[in-house]
Design a protein around this motif. Structure first.
Motif, PDB file in Angstrom:
ATOM      1  N   THR A 193      -4.204 -23.060 -15.155  1.00  0.00           N
ATOM      2  CA  THR A 193      -5.189 -22.024 -15.472  1.00  0.00           C
ATOM      3  C   THR A 193      -5.352 -21.858 -16.979  1.00  0.00           C
ATOM      4  O   THR A 193      -6.469 -21.721 -17.495  1.00  0.00           O
ATOM      5  CB  THR A 193      -4.754 -20.682 -14.844  1.00  0.00           C
ATOM      6  OG1 THR A 193      -4.605 -20.859 -13.429  1.00  0.00           O
ATOM      7  CG2 THR A 193      -5.788 -19.606 -15.108  1.00  0.00           C
TER       8      THR A 193
ATOM      9  N   SER B 165       0.036 -21.562 -13.422  1.00  0.00           N
ATOM     10  CA  SER B 165      -0.207 -20.890 -14.689  1.00  0.00           C
ATOM     11  C   SER B 165      -0.636 -21.876 -15.777  1.00  0.00           C
ATOM     12  O   SER B 165      -1.589 -21.628 -16.524  1.00  0.00           O
ATOM     13  CB  SER B 165       1.043 -20.137 -15.125  1.00  0.00           C
ATOM     14  OG  SER B 165       0.859 -19.519 -16.369  1.00  0.00           O
TER      15      SER B 165
ATOM     16  N   LEU C 265      -3.594 -14.028 -14.222  1.00  0.00           N
ATOM     17  CA  LEU C 265      -3.848 -14.179 -12.793  1.00  0.00           C
ATOM     18  C   LEU C 265      -3.243 -12.979 -12.056  1.00  0.00           C
ATOM     19  O   LEU C 265      -2.069 -12.661 -12.261  1.00  0.00           O
ATOM     20  CB  LEU C 265      -3.226 -15.476 -12.259  1.00  0.00           C
ATOM     21  CG  LEU C 265      -3.875 -16.792 -12.704  1.00  0.00           C
ATOM     22  CD1 LEU C 265      -3.035 -17.970 -12.235  1.00  0.00           C
ATOM     23  CD2 LEU C 265      -5.286 -16.917 -12.157  1.00  0.00           C
ATOM     24  N   HIS C 266      -4.028 -12.331 -11.205  1.00  0.00           N
ATOM     25  CA  HIS C 266      -3.558 -11.194 -10.409  1.00  0.00           C
ATOM     26  C   HIS C 266      -3.818 -11.526  -8.942  1.00  0.00           C
ATOM     27  O   HIS C 266      -4.958 -11.478  -8.486  1.00  0.00           O
ATOM     28  CB  HIS C 266      -4.279  -9.908 -10.808  1.00  0.00           C
ATOM     29  CG  HIS C 266      -4.021  -9.498 -12.233  1.00  0.00           C
ATOM     30  ND1 HIS C 266      -3.010  -8.640 -12.595  1.00  0.00           N
ATOM     31  CD2 HIS C 266      -4.640  -9.863 -13.388  1.00  0.00           C
ATOM     32  CE1 HIS C 266      -3.020  -8.470 -13.911  1.00  0.00           C
ATOM     33  NE2 HIS C 266      -4.008  -9.201 -14.414  1.00  0.00           N
ATOM     34  N   LEU C 267      -2.771 -11.913  -8.239  1.00  0.00           N
ATOM     35  CA  LEU C 267      -2.892 -12.285  -6.834  1.00  0.00           C
ATOM     36  C   LEU C 267      -2.171 -11.248  -5.988  1.00  0.00           C
ATOM     37  O   LEU C 267      -0.940 -11.146  -6.020  1.00  0.00           O
ATOM     38  CB  LEU C 267      -2.300 -13.683  -6.611  1.00  0.00           C
ATOM     39  CG  LEU C 267      -2.906 -14.817  -7.453  1.00  0.00           C
ATOM     40  CD1 LEU C 267      -2.182 -16.122  -7.195  1.00  0.00           C
ATOM     41  CD2 LEU C 267      -4.397 -14.970  -7.160  1.00  0.00           C
ATOM     42  N   ARG C 268      -2.953 -10.483  -5.234  1.00  0.00           N
ATOM     43  CA  ARG C 268      -2.388  -9.386  -4.456  1.00  0.00           C
ATOM     44  C   ARG C 268      -1.404  -9.872  -3.412  1.00  0.00           C
ATOM     45  O   ARG C 268      -0.342  -9.277  -3.204  1.00  0.00           O
ATOM     46  CB  ARG C 268      -3.537  -8.618  -3.782  1.00  0.00           C
ATOM     47  CG  ARG C 268      -3.096  -7.428  -2.937  1.00  0.00           C
ATOM     48  CD  ARG C 268      -2.459  -6.369  -3.774  1.00  0.00           C
ATOM     49  NE  ARG C 268      -2.108  -5.189  -2.988  1.00  0.00           N
ATOM     50  CZ  ARG C 268      -1.376  -4.190  -3.444  1.00  0.00           C
ATOM     51  NH1 ARG C 268      -0.917  -4.207  -4.692  1.00  0.00           N
ATOM     52  NH2 ARG C 268      -1.102  -3.151  -2.672  1.00  0.00           N
ATOM     53  N   TRP C 269      -1.707 -10.979  -2.762  1.00  0.00           N
ATOM     54  CA  TRP C 269      -0.832 -11.472  -1.707  1.00  0.00           C
ATOM     55  C   TRP C 269       0.505 -11.941  -2.272  1.00  0.00           C
ATOM     56  O   TRP C 269       1.544 -11.836  -1.607  1.00  0.00           O
ATOM     57  CB  TRP C 269      -1.514 -12.590  -0.927  1.00  0.00           C
ATOM     58  CG  TRP C 269      -1.717 -13.863  -1.704  1.00  0.00           C
ATOM     59  CD1 TRP C 269      -2.799 -14.201  -2.467  1.00  0.00           C
ATOM     60  CD2 TRP C 269      -0.806 -14.972  -1.791  1.00  0.00           C
ATOM     61  NE1 TRP C 269      -2.627 -15.442  -3.033  1.00  0.00           N
ATOM     62  CE2 TRP C 269      -1.409 -15.936  -2.624  1.00  0.00           C
ATOM     63  CE3 TRP C 269       0.447 -15.231  -1.246  1.00  0.00           C
ATOM     64  CZ2 TRP C 269      -0.808 -17.147  -2.922  1.00  0.00           C
ATOM     65  CZ3 TRP C 269       1.060 -16.439  -1.540  1.00  0.00           C
ATOM     66  CH2 TRP C 269       0.436 -17.389  -2.375  1.00  0.00           C
ATOM     67  N   VAL C 270       0.496 -12.429  -3.516  1.00  0.00           N
ATOM     68  CA  VAL C 270       1.741 -12.832  -4.156  1.00  0.00           C
ATOM     69  C   VAL C 270       2.609 -11.603  -4.431  1.00  0.00           C
ATOM     70  O   VAL C 270       3.839 -11.631  -4.227  1.00  0.00           O
ATOM     71  CB  VAL C 270       1.454 -13.607  -5.448  1.00  0.00           C
ATOM     72  CG1 VAL C 270       2.755 -13.859  -6.223  1.00  0.00           C
ATOM     73  CG2 VAL C 270       0.778 -14.930  -5.141  1.00  0.00           C
ATOM     74  N   ASP C 271       1.985 -10.511  -4.882  1.00  0.00           N
ATOM     75  CA  ASP C 271       2.731  -9.274  -5.130  1.00  0.00           C
ATOM     76  C   ASP C 271       3.432  -8.796  -3.862  1.00  0.00           C
ATOM     77  O   ASP C 271       4.612  -8.410  -3.890  1.00  0.00           O
ATOM     78  CB  ASP C 271       1.789  -8.183  -5.639  1.00  0.00           C
ATOM     79  CG  ASP C 271       1.123  -8.561  -6.961  1.00  0.00           C
ATOM     80  OD1 ASP C 271       1.642  -9.488  -7.615  1.00  0.00           O
ATOM     81  OD2 ASP C 271       0.117  -7.938  -7.326  1.00  0.00           O
TER      82      ASP C 271
ATOM     83  N   GLN D 213       5.866 -13.357 -11.721  1.00  0.00           N
ATOM     84  CA  GLN D 213       4.865 -12.425 -12.245  1.00  0.00           C
ATOM     85  C   GLN D 213       4.608 -12.663 -13.725  1.00  0.00           C
ATOM     86  O   GLN D 213       3.465 -12.555 -14.193  1.00  0.00           O
ATOM     87  CB  GLN D 213       5.326 -10.988 -12.012  1.00  0.00           C
ATOM     88  CG  GLN D 213       5.361 -10.572 -10.549  1.00  0.00           C
ATOM     89  CD  GLN D 213       3.976 -10.402  -9.948  1.00  0.00           C
ATOM     90  OE1 GLN D 213       3.032 -11.112 -10.296  1.00  0.00           O
ATOM     91  NE2 GLN D 213       3.841  -9.449  -9.045  1.00  0.00           N
TER      92      GLN D 213
ATOM     93  N   LEU E 244       2.316 -15.780 -13.939  1.00  0.00           N
ATOM     94  CA  LEU E 244       0.939 -15.518 -13.490  1.00  0.00           C
ATOM     95  C   LEU E 244       0.217 -14.565 -14.443  1.00  0.00           C
ATOM     96  O   LEU E 244      -0.954 -14.793 -14.791  1.00  0.00           O
ATOM     97  CB  LEU E 244       0.953 -14.942 -12.080  1.00  0.00           C
ATOM     98  CG  LEU E 244       1.508 -15.873 -10.984  1.00  0.00           C
ATOM     99  CD1 LEU E 244       1.450 -15.186  -9.623  1.00  0.00           C
ATOM    100  CD2 LEU E 244       0.745 -17.193 -10.949  1.00  0.00           C
ATOM    101  N   ARG E 245       0.891 -13.504 -14.871  1.00  0.00           N
ATOM    102  CA  ARG E 245       0.238 -12.547 -15.769  1.00  0.00           C
ATOM    103  C   ARG E 245      -0.022 -13.151 -17.142  1.00  0.00           C
ATOM    104  O   ARG E 245      -0.978 -12.765 -17.820  1.00  0.00           O
ATOM    105  CB  ARG E 245       1.099 -11.295 -15.900  1.00  0.00           C
ATOM    106  CG  ARG E 245       1.314 -10.545 -14.579  1.00  0.00           C
ATOM    107  CD  ARG E 245       0.003 -10.059 -13.977  1.00  0.00           C
ATOM    108  NE  ARG E 245       0.179  -9.548 -12.633  1.00  0.00           N
ATOM    109  CZ  ARG E 245       0.533  -8.306 -12.323  1.00  0.00           C
ATOM    110  NH1 ARG E 245       0.785  -7.445 -13.290  1.00  0.00           N
ATOM    111  NH2 ARG E 245       0.650  -7.940 -11.063  1.00  0.00           N
TER     112      ARG E 245
END
Length: 327
Positions: free
Chosen positions: A296, A293, A243-249, A235, A238-239
């Protein structure tokens, strides 16, 4: 200093060396995973040395054991002279603690002397890391002053330095967590703080020698921290790149439940195998998150790439060293 590299060994849970039992000659260091696969001991070792060397006035003779995993007791000519702690579950966890035992002059024979060591530990299959499987290093006998310096140096490298770094991680992580929680745009700092605090807790195993639970419980507890560390690390990566990926959460949250459950089902005889598979999966997750990351950040140029690239290089080297040790 005299180094003993062979000993007579026999597996037995007796209060003293089983004289009538049939022994085998083993080379020291002796790793149970190689010499007696699947065995969880205890194992008795007997080694002999000649007359005590001439020592200066006031000097004592000592025995230095670089590694005794998990715990050991030492007898000199039939008399107990050293104990590392509890010898029954929950066993004192001394795998990372070098041990120094004084050999009293009153017990030394002028011609020949016998050392007997009772080692308690766990089979490789019952622990999550090869570092905590049953093993005994070579034995060093010599002047206490010389061996005490070696013992202090090893303690500094293996215990005191990691302890100081863990304290620094704990303080830094707590500050970063509070800072990230107060400002939403810096939420990635909260994850970095959680990662630092979790890593400090995981490192406490280096000096937490007498946990109140048995080996199976402490191994599952240590492994249960790993998906939480990976969750915080992924996290943060990614943050940091926004990047905010719901499926990763969702996947990371489910993994925090799935990993302990799978290890609990595989324990105690297949814990090492299950943990090794999970180590590989967790490592790949962190590396994939770091690569995504960095890519991006490089494409969008929203933040600097070096805070990701530098730790990634260090982590990769550390993982390579750990993999080499495990195999």
């Amino acid at each position: 200093v005299e180094v003993l590299t062979t000993a007579q060994a026999v597996q037995a849970d007796t209060p003293g060396f089983p004289v009538a039992a049939q022994t085998v000659t083993v080379a020291l260091p002796d790793e149970w995973a190689s010499s007696r696969p699947g065995s969880s001991g205890p194992v008795w070792y007997r080694a002999t040395f000649g007359a005590a060397p001439a020592l200066d006035a006031g000097e004592l003779l000592a025995l230095y054991i670089e590694r005794a995993c998990s715990n050991v007791e030492v007898w000199l000519n039939g008399q107990l002279v050293h104990s590392g702690g509890r010898m029954s579950e929950p066993i004192t966890r001394n795998c990372n603690q070098p041990q120094l035992a004084v050999l009293p002059a009153a017990l030394l024979d002028p011609v020949a002397n016998t050392l007997e060591l009772k080692l308690v530990g766990h089979a490789l299959s019952q622990v999550a890391s090869r570092h905590r499987a049953g093993a005994l290093s070579a034995l060093q006998i010599g002047p206490q002053s010389e061996l005490a310096a070696l013992h202090a140096r090893q303690m500094a490298l293996q215990v005191w330095l990691p302890q100081a770094l863990s304290a620094a991680l704990l303080l830094t992580g707590g500050f970063m967590f509070v800072l990230g929680s107060m400002q939403r745009r810096d939420s990635h700092l909260a994850y970095f703080g959680a990662l630092s605090v979790g890593w400090a807790l995981l490192a406490s195993r280096l000096w937490w020698r007498n946990p109140p639970i048995d080996n199976g419980g402490i191994e599952l507890l240590l492994c249960a921290l790993l998906p939480l560390l990976v969750w915080a690390g992924v996290q943060f990566l990614l943050r940091h790149a926004r990047l905010h990926l719901r499926w990763v959460d969702i996947a990371l949250a489910l993994q925090c439940v799935l990993l302990p459950a799978s290890l609990w089902l595989s324990a105690p005889q297949h814990l090492y195998l299950a943990a090794s598979v999970w180590y590989m999966l967790l490592t790949l997750q962190v590396l994939a998150a770091a690569a995504l990351s960095a890519r991006t950040l490089q494409r969008n140029r929203v933040r600097a790439v070096w805070p990701i690239a530098l730790p990634l290089a260090v982590i990769t080297l550390a993982l390579a060293a750990e993999y080499t040790t495990q195999t």
